[in-house]
Scaffold this motif. Structure first.
Motif, short mmCIF file in Angstrom:
data_model
loop_
_atom_site.label_atom_id
_atom_site.label_comp_id
_atom_site.label_asym_id
_atom_site.label_seq_id
_atom_site.Cartn_x
_atom_site.Cartn_y
_atom_site.Cartn_z
N PRO A 76 0.80 -1.22 0.00
CA PRO A 76 0.00 0.00 0.00
C PRO A 76 0.83 1.27 0.00
O PRO A 76 0.33 2.34 -0.34
N SER A 77 2.10 1.18 0.41
CA SER A 77 3.00 2.33 0.38
C SER A 77 4.44 1.83 0.32
O SER A 77 4.71 0.64 0.58
N PRO A 78 5.40 2.69 0.00
CA PRO A 78 6.76 2.23 -0.28
C PRO A 78 7.45 1.53 0.88
O PRO A 78 8.32 0.68 0.65
N ASN A 79 7.10 1.86 2.13
CA ASN A 79 7.78 1.25 3.27
C ASN A 79 6.94 0.20 3.99
O ASN A 79 7.31 -0.25 5.08
N LEU A 80 5.84 -0.19 3.41
CA LEU A 80 5.07 -1.33 3.88
C LEU A 80 5.05 -2.35 2.76
O LEU A 80 4.08 -2.50 2.04
N ARG A 81 6.17 -3.04 2.64
CA ARG A 81 6.41 -3.85 1.45
C ARG A 81 5.98 -5.30 1.60
O ARG A 81 5.93 -6.03 0.61
N THR A 82 5.71 -5.73 2.83
CA THR A 82 5.36 -7.12 3.08
C THR A 82 4.17 -7.20 4.01
O THR A 82 3.88 -6.27 4.77
N LEU A 83 3.49 -8.35 3.99
CA LEU A 83 2.41 -8.55 4.93
C LEU A 83 2.94 -8.60 6.35
O LEU A 83 2.29 -8.13 7.29
N THR A 120 9.97 8.75 18.05
CA THR A 120 11.15 8.69 18.92
C THR A 120 12.39 8.93 18.06
O THR A 120 12.30 9.10 16.84
N ASN A 121 13.56 8.87 18.69
CA ASN A 121 14.80 9.04 17.94
C ASN A 121 15.39 7.71 17.48
O ASN A 121 16.56 7.62 17.15
N LEU A 122 14.57 6.66 17.44
CA LEU A 122 14.98 5.40 16.83
C LEU A 122 14.46 5.31 15.41
O LEU A 122 13.38 5.83 15.10
N SER A 123 15.21 4.64 14.58
CA SER A 123 14.76 4.38 13.21
C SER A 123 13.79 3.21 13.20
O SER A 123 13.93 2.26 13.97
N VAL A 124 12.79 3.28 12.32
CA VAL A 124 11.89 2.15 12.11
C VAL A 124 12.29 1.37 10.86
O VAL A 124 11.53 0.55 10.36
N GLY A 125 13.49 1.64 10.38
CA GLY A 125 14.01 0.88 9.26
C GLY A 125 13.62 1.39 7.89
O GLY A 125 13.81 0.68 6.89
N ARG A 126 13.06 2.59 7.82
CA ARG A 126 12.78 3.14 6.49
C ARG A 126 14.08 3.20 5.69
O ARG A 126 15.12 3.62 6.20
N SER A 153 15.68 0.64 4.72
CA SER A 153 16.46 -0.57 4.98
C SER A 153 15.80 -1.75 4.28
O SER A 153 14.85 -1.59 3.52
N ASP A 154 16.31 -2.95 4.57
CA ASP A 154 15.77 -4.14 3.93
C ASP A 154 14.43 -4.57 4.52
O ASP A 154 13.72 -5.38 3.91
N ALA A 155 14.07 -4.06 5.70
CA ALA A 155 12.83 -4.51 6.35
C ALA A 155 12.18 -3.40 7.15
O ALA A 155 12.09 -3.46 8.37
N PRO A 156 11.71 -2.34 6.49
CA PRO A 156 11.05 -1.25 7.23
C PRO A 156 9.81 -1.75 7.98
O PRO A 156 9.08 -2.59 7.49
N PHE A 157 9.64 -1.21 9.18
CA PHE A 157 8.53 -1.53 10.07
C PHE A 157 8.51 -2.99 10.52
O PHE A 157 7.52 -3.46 11.07
N GLU A 158 9.63 -3.68 10.31
CA GLU A 158 9.82 -4.98 10.92
C GLU A 158 10.93 -4.92 11.97
O GLU A 158 11.15 -5.88 12.70
#
Length: 410
Positions: free
Chosen positions: A243-250, A265-271, A273-278
């Motif tokens: 549905p969007s570029p950084n939600l690439r997998t179920l 927060t000041n942590l990355s959510v992986g945007r 990277s190889d697995a954003p939001f994972e």
């Protein structure tokens, strides 16, 4: 096939009942998205009308053929296209303004609703008799496609133009989890007072918005055929289109109702990277210490492990091109997994391990959380389990309230 038809005052909805045969290994080919139901069962809605279509790359039929192709092939008079955040092709960066353009394949105008305006203007709606909306929602409260739909409904309703939502499955099913957004924190990323994981489809959310926001005009929801609320997207047989570029997998969609909080927060959510939001991380993160604290909670349905990753640009602007020590989540039991609760435990563990390094982006975190109470409770050292337990009464009230808009079996 048995069909039941429901007519509601001010809102028309066809609720189609179709259960999978006993013993069926999956719901493959039994599920038809709203676009197919429209063209086979409800074509009268668009016949002899000048139609505008609000969609993006996710607007396809069960074979992956785009709505634009299907509608034009069916002789529908498509006169304009409208796009949400990320644009018509779904490639624009999150939060990036998108300019209006022209579709090279059809010559139709593509009016951006995520740029100079978030709602169709009089000029954009000139010559349109009906608006179709076909967008794949993410299943989490903090997502802008509902805001786009609400703005379309309000603008169209004020001009007497009916809105038809072509429904799609909630990709992560019907579970209801997390806190309910407080009315004072309604924003573009949280338009309704619903939980972080609401368990509704976009069509059902549109019905809820019409009631909660007293939106004018006519809303029609053309439902999914053959979908039950407990079915995740990979059980539908439909093609998965991010549905969007950084939600690439179920997998990322299942984590999103929780890990999206880390954007505040000041942590990355992986945007980037190889697995954003994972995964989440930072160069200073002591993964061993955080994992020890996190694992003590023995949360069901999920496991965590230490990783390293490098966010690349364009990403979330945090530690770009630097190696981050990270923690990656993996769903082990979808029915048991509670992503918002998991995120609260993880936030508390990171803050306790890094009282100096960890930091909030307060305004952003609070608008994602839908409250200031979550941030202040974590700051006060409140036990994560107590925080999560405190959400239950408001969430149960929502479960009762949403019954009026449900279109699919539990």
């Amino acid at each position: 096939m048995h069909r039941s038809h429901i007519l509601l005052l001010g809102t028309v909805a066809w609720s189609v009942g179709c259960a999978a045969p006993a013993g069926a290994p999956a719901r493959s080919r039994l599920v038809r998205p709203g676009i197919e139901v429209l063209l086979t069962d409800s074509a009268a809605l668009v016949r002899d009308r000048r139609v505008g279509l609000v969609t993006n790359q996710s607007g396809v039929d069960a074979s992956g053929v785009s709505d634009v192709v299907r509608l034009r092939a069916a002789g529908v008079r498509l006169v304009a296209l409208f796009s949400p955040e990320h644009g018509f092709r779904g490639a624009a960066d999150p939060g990036a303004a998108v300019a209006s353009s022209v579709d090279s394949a059809t010559g139709l105008p593509i009016y951006s609703l995520y740029g100079r305006t978030s709602a169709p203007t009089d000029e954009m709606l000139s010559g349109i008799d009906l608006l179709l909306v076909d967008l794949q929602d993410a299943g989490a409260r903090y997502y802008t496609y509902l805001t786009t739909t609400v703005d379309v409904m309000r603008a169209a309703g004020a001009r007497g133009i009916p809105v038809v939502v072509l429904d799609r499955p909630n990709p992560i099913g019907g579970a209801v989890q997390g806190n309910v957004l407080e009315a004072a924190h309604i924003t573009a990323v949280g338009r309704l007072t619903v939980p972080m994981r609401h368990g509704l489809t976009l069509g059902e959310l549109a019905r809820l918005a019409r009631a909660d926001l007293d939106l004018p005009g006519t809303l029609v929801v053309v439902p999914i055929e053959g979908w039950a609320r407990d079915a995740a997207f990979d059980e539908t047989g439909l093609p998965f289109i991010p549905p969007s570029p950084n939600l690439r997998t179920l997998e990322s969609l299942f984590h999103y109702p929780g890990l999206c909080l880390f954007e505040g927060t000041n942590l990355s959510v992986g945007r980037g990277s190889d697995a954003p939001f994972e995964q989440i991380g930072a160069p200073w993160l002591d993964t061993a210490a955080v994992l020890r604290a996190f694992r003590r909670a023995s949360l069901p349905g999920v496991q965590a492990r230490g990783v390293s990753f490098t966010p690349r640009q364009p990403g979330d602007g945090k530690y770009a091109d630097s190696t981050a020590a990270g923690i990656r989540l993996e769903v082990t039991d979808r029915e048991a997994y509670d992503p918002p609760a998991t995120a609260v435990h993880l936030l508390a563990a990171v803050r306790r391990a890094h009282p100096r390094e960890f930091g909030w982006i307060p305004k952003h975190f609070d608008r994602l959380a839908g409250t200031t109470a979550l941030r202040t409770a974590i700051e006060a050292g409140t036990e994560p389990g107590r925080i999560v337990e405190g959400w239950a009464p408001a969430r149960q009230a929502f479960v009762e309230r949403r019954k009026a808009v449900l279109l699919y079996p539990e």
